[in-house]
Design an enzyme around this catalytic site. Structure first.
Site, PDB file in Angstrom:
ATOM      1  N   ASP A 208       0.725  -1.082  -0.040  1.00  0.00           N
ATOM      2  CA  ASP A 208      -0.030  -0.086   0.075  1.00  0.00           C
ATOM      3  C   ASP A 208       0.793   1.224   0.099  1.00  0.00           C
ATOM      4  OD1 ASP A 208      -2.239   1.591   0.327  1.00  0.00           O
ATOM      5  OD2 ASP A 208      -2.015   1.600   2.559  1.00  0.00           O
ATOM      6  N   GLU A 452       3.172  -8.568   6.936  1.00  0.00           N
ATOM      7  CA  GLU A 452       1.907  -9.238   6.766  1.00  0.00           C
ATOM      8  C   GLU A 452       1.843 -10.102   5.372  1.00  0.00           C
ATOM      9  OE1 GLU A 452      -1.470  -6.230   6.471  1.00  0.00           O
ATOM     10  OE2 GLU A 452      -1.368  -5.603   8.371  1.00  0.00           O
ATOM     11  N   TYR A 505      -6.872  -3.093  12.390  1.00  0.00           N
ATOM     12  CA  TYR A 505      -7.796  -2.132  12.326  1.00  0.00           C
ATOM     13  C   TYR A 505      -9.108  -2.058  12.294  1.00  0.00           C
ATOM     14  CZ  TYR A 505      -3.534  -0.345   9.936  1.00  0.00           C
ATOM     15  OH  TYR A 505      -2.072   0.017   9.712  1.00  0.00           O
ATOM     16  N   GLU A 541       0.531  -1.852  14.194  1.00  0.00           N
ATOM     17  CA  GLU A 541      -0.109  -0.751  13.416  1.00  0.00           C
ATOM     18  C   GLU A 541      -1.563  -0.501  13.916  1.00  0.00           C
ATOM     19  OE1 GLU A 541      -0.294  -1.641   9.197  1.00  0.00           O
ATOM     20  OE2 GLU A 541       2.103  -1.871   8.920  1.00  0.00           O
TER      21      GLU A 541
END
Ligand code: GCB
Length: 647
Positions: A208, A452, A505, A541
């Site tokens: 990303d 990840e 998230y 994160e």
């Protein structure tokens, strides 16, 4: 893992064994520094540039563009180095270009470098994204696979062949990502002529951030004598008040050389000395290297001067290299991260090398600004998401006491074919280069081998076991991690790491808009991972996108208020769990950054607590308040019990 805390005499023996392991790599990659025996000439500035827009992108090689001046092969444009080329021009095809681009520059080499046969002249590229081939005066001198890491070639004999010729440096760089590169990617050709123009293809990536390309860090010429200090490895420790610096120096160019090693304090006073290629320097009343906000005198650096003398019968050579050394230890228990045997809590950020116009190009003003912001924020650490950062950034971390989790470019490993042998071989080689480059930084406290990956796939087990074992063998003095997402089915590899790093998230990618799920989901996340592995955990994160200036009460997604609310909700759970086994929290992200164009990104990722221009959003103030409070609780400074922030 890591140095067992108190083992008395065994500890010293163990350290020597460890030390041999850290020195496994055969060639050094010392950062080029000037000294009485070494000169450095920066080749930054304007270079000639030409993108190979031929259908197969191979015209440059077919027509041997490296053999003549680039301007004679066709039209060239101005291109700054260092910088990504993508955002420099108004040409949309260059912004999204995939394939070979060509850089060229003529350099005047000081005549004394050429005249003195006892001088090595080395051409060094700090990093170029992604595959590079380098020629000097039309002769290939090196090639390098991978971005973010330096490579070099000795060019002395070549430029001495015809000293009247200018030294023409040509660098071809290809940003194509394949299943075997790091990060991986793949090229997809679209052959349906009812939908796509002739020759249409896209680069698919599984990460990303914008795939910026070009020569991203400085290009240098530097000199050393023919007999020279090729590499230095230091491992540090202390016993009571005595600091211990185990060192090993490798020499190239002669079978024997005399080596003198001197350690100097900040006032240039010699505090210890030794001779020979390896040994231990003992520092009485040592000033340890402490992280920012953990001690009143953080980031103490000694200077280790290595002085080499050698002779080859005809000439005598002297080489001097000075390395900054911070004396500190790192240990991990099942619930704590210890620096100098004291619990350290990571309150920091994830970053990117990213800014407008220059992309991933190295930029001192941006770096110094970012360090001022980190210190203003009360951040004591960051992760080099998702690739190795410039060496100068790590030097700043050493100087300012900012602790680093050093990550390799193993991001977006999602395709099962990227777990094969050739990918693994390349990944191992990248870890070799990374450890070789960064092993002497006191600020670097942990290696991260990937972000990840699709670790639920069966081949991931062998892949990560091999990779993590290899990294530990390269450097047994630092813990190793890989970063996982909150889905704990993706845990192949987790048994081998020292610290579990989890990204999540909640209320963003999962249950978007539902802030109320955070307390329960975050608590379960921690309990699941700890329950399964009994290893300390970093929330590596978390965050939410916020478009700067977009407000909404009640909070809705993408507003500054929603970003604030996500952070506060995470912090409540973190405050419970940090008393048990959570050893850190790193916000995603320090600043907004550019991504590929797509329907989930409005001109980039907006999870920054600062805008891309480094202005604070509301979340920055929440975090600042929290980080200073955490520093007051976990640091050991009476005078920081007051709210400071005089930056
Ligand atoms: C992640 C990735 C990071 C992304 C972030 C996001 O899990 O590690 O590279 O930018 O999420 O914002 O989606």
């Amino acid at each position: 893992m890591v140095i067992p805390a108190r083992l008395g005499a065994f500890r010293v023996l163990w350290l020597f064994a460890v030390f041999e392991a850290v020195c496994l790599l055969d060639t050094g990659m010392l950062f080029p520094r000037e000294s009485s025996s070494r000169e450095v000439k920066e080749l930054n500035g304007r270079w000639d540039f030409r993108a190979d827009k031929s259908p197969n992108r191979n015209q440059g090689f077919d027509k041997a563009w490296y053999k003549i001046r680039l301007a004679e092969t066709g039209p060239v444009i101005d291109m700054p180095v260092p910088a990504s080329y993508n955002d420099i021009t108004q040409d949309p095809t260059l912004r999204d270009f995939i394939g070979w681009v060509w850089y060229e520059r003529e350099v005047v080499v000081p005549s004394r470098w050429i005249a003195d046969e006892g001088t090595r002249v080395v051409l060094r590229v700090g990093s170029a994204h992604y595959y590079s081939v380098v020629w000097v005066n039309g002769v290939k001198v090196t090639e390098h696979n991978g971005g973010h890491l330096p490579f070099e070639a000795e060019i002395g004999s070549l430029i001495r062949k015809d000293p009247t010729q200018p030294c023409r440096i040509t660098i071809a760089v290809n940003n194509t990502l394949t299943l075997d590169t790091l990060p991986p990617g793949n090229i997809q050709h679209m052959d349906d002529r009812t939908k796509y123009p002739d020759g249409f293809f896209v680069q698919n990536i599984y990460f990303d951030f914008f795939n910026y390309a070009g020569i991203h860090r400085s290009v240098l010429l530097y000199t050393t004598p023919k007999v020279y200090v090729d590499d230095i490895t230091v491992v540090t420790d202390f016993l009571d008040n005595t600091g211990l610096v185990y060192y090993k120096v490798s020499v190239q160019g002669a079978a024997t050389a005399t080596l003198n090693v001197t350690l100097m304090d900040k006032n240039a006073r010699c505090v210890a000395s030794s001779s020979g290629p390896s040994g231990v320097l003992k520092v009485v009343d040592v000033n340890l290297w402490w992280p920012y906000l953990m001690h009143e005198n953080p980031a103490y650096l000694y200077s280790m001067e290595v002085r080499l003398m050698a002779t080859d019968g005809r000439s005598t050579y002297e080489d001097v290299y000075t390395l900054p050394v911070g004396i500190r230890t790192v240990n991990v228990t099942s619930t704590q991260f210890l620096i100098n045997n004291k619990p350290f809590y990571f309150h920091g950020v994830n970053k990117h090398e990213d800014s407008d116009i220059r992309g991933k190009g190295f930029d001192w003003p941006l770096i110094v600004k970012d360090f001022n912001l980190l210190k203003w924020l009360g951040a004591n650490s960051f992760r080099t998401s998702h690739y190795p950062y410039a060496e100068e950034i790590l030097q700043m971390c050493d100087r300012h006491g900012i602790v680093v989790i050093d990550e390799c470019p193993g991001v977006g490993i999602k395709d099962i074919r990227s777990f094969g042998n050739s990918s693994l071989t390349h990944h191992l080689a990248v870890m070799d280069e990374l450890v070789s480059r960064d092993k002497n930084h006191a600020s670097v406290v942990m290696w991260s081998v990937a972000n990840e990956p699709a670790a639920e796939m069966p081949p991931a087990d062998f892949y990560f076991k091999t990779l993590i074992k290899h990294t530990k063998a390269l450097d047994p003095t630092r813990p190793v991690t890989f970063i996982t997402d909150s889905n704990y089915a993706r845990d192949r590899g987790a048994p081998y790491v020292d610290v579990i790093c989890v990204n999540s998230y909640f209320s963003w990618y999962h249950d978007p808009g539902h802030l109320e799920v955070i307390p329960i989901q975050l608590k379960s996340q921690f309990e699941n991972w700890y329950g399964k592995y009994q290893k300390p955990i970093i929330q590596s994160e978390y965050g939410a996108d916020a478009v700067a200036g977009l407000h909404s009460d009640p909070p809705v997604m993408f507003s500054e208020e929603y970003q604030k609310a996500v952070l506060q909700s995470y912090h409540n759970v973190l405050d419970q769990k940090r008393k048990q086994y959570v050893i850190g929290e790193l916000i995603w992200n320090f600043a907004d950054f550019m991504t590929v164009q797509g329907i989930t990104r409005v001109v980039g990722n907006k999870k920054g607590i600062f805008t891309r221009e480094r202005q604070p959003k509301a979340a920055a103030f929440i975090l600042k308040e929290r980080y200073w409070r955490l520093a007051n609780e976990t640091g050991r400074l009476p005078f920081w019990t007051k709210y400071p922030c005089s930056f």
